[in-house]
Design an enzyme around this catalytic site. Structure first.
Site, mmCIF file in Angstrom:
data_model
loop_
_atom_site.group_PDB
_atom_site.id
_atom_site.type_symbol
_atom_site.label_atom_id
_atom_site.label_comp_id
_atom_site.label_asym_id
_atom_site.label_seq_id
_atom_site.Cartn_x
_atom_site.Cartn_y
_atom_site.Cartn_z
ATOM 1 N N CYS A 97 -0.523 -20.508 34.418
ATOM 2 C CA CYS A 97 -0.186 -19.397 35.322
ATOM 3 C C CYS A 97 1.002 -18.655 34.727
ATOM 4 O O CYS A 97 1.990 -19.253 34.351
ATOM 5 C CB CYS A 97 0.182 -19.910 36.711
ATOM 6 S SG CYS A 97 -1.223 -20.479 37.666
ATOM 7 N N LEU A 98 0.890 -17.361 34.662
ATOM 8 C CA LEU A 98 1.973 -16.538 34.096
ATOM 9 C C LEU A 98 3.147 -16.457 35.036
ATOM 10 O O LEU A 98 3.043 -16.536 36.209
ATOM 11 C CB LEU A 98 1.446 -15.138 33.803
ATOM 12 C CG LEU A 98 0.264 -15.082 32.843
ATOM 13 C CD1 LEU A 98 -0.255 -13.662 32.739
ATOM 14 C CD2 LEU A 98 0.659 -15.605 31.486
#
Length: 110
Positions: free
Chosen positions: A109-110
């Site tokens: 997940c960024l």
């Protein structure tokens, strides 16, 4: 960064995740949720518990797709939808719910 509960400082990393996962308590979860402007309801706690079970089973925090699939498997098709999870933990359910559950940031997940 730190959270302070009854004079006890709990270390957070630069993104607000617990440094020591063993320091998680429901009170810590409530404070982390408040930082995200979320008031925890029974529906939130259900997902938090689910995430902790996932982490216990797989030793990782799930990314969104895995979270949706696991939620569907455990809680049924109605709750196993990204739109449902998004309504509880905007804007990124996998990241925000993992943080509140006291788990590490999901790796993809960024």
């Amino acid at each position: 960064m730190h959270l302070s509960i009854e004079g006890h400082n709990i270390a957070l990393d630069k993104d607000g995740y617990l440094v020591n996962l063993n320091e998680w308590t429901p009170e810590v979860a409530t404070l982390l949720a408040e930082q995200e402007s979320i008031a925890l309801t029974p529906e939130h706690w259900e997902i938090i518990s689910l995430l902790q079970s996932f982490y216990s089973e797989f030793q990782i925090s799930p990314a969104m797709r895995a979270l949706v699939k696991y939620t569907e498997k455990q809680l049924g098709a109605e709750k196993g939808k990204s739109i449902y999870l998004l309504s509880l933990f905007p804007p990124s359910p996998a990241k925000i719910a993992s943080k509140i559950a006291g788990l590490p940031r999901p790796t993809n997940c960024l």
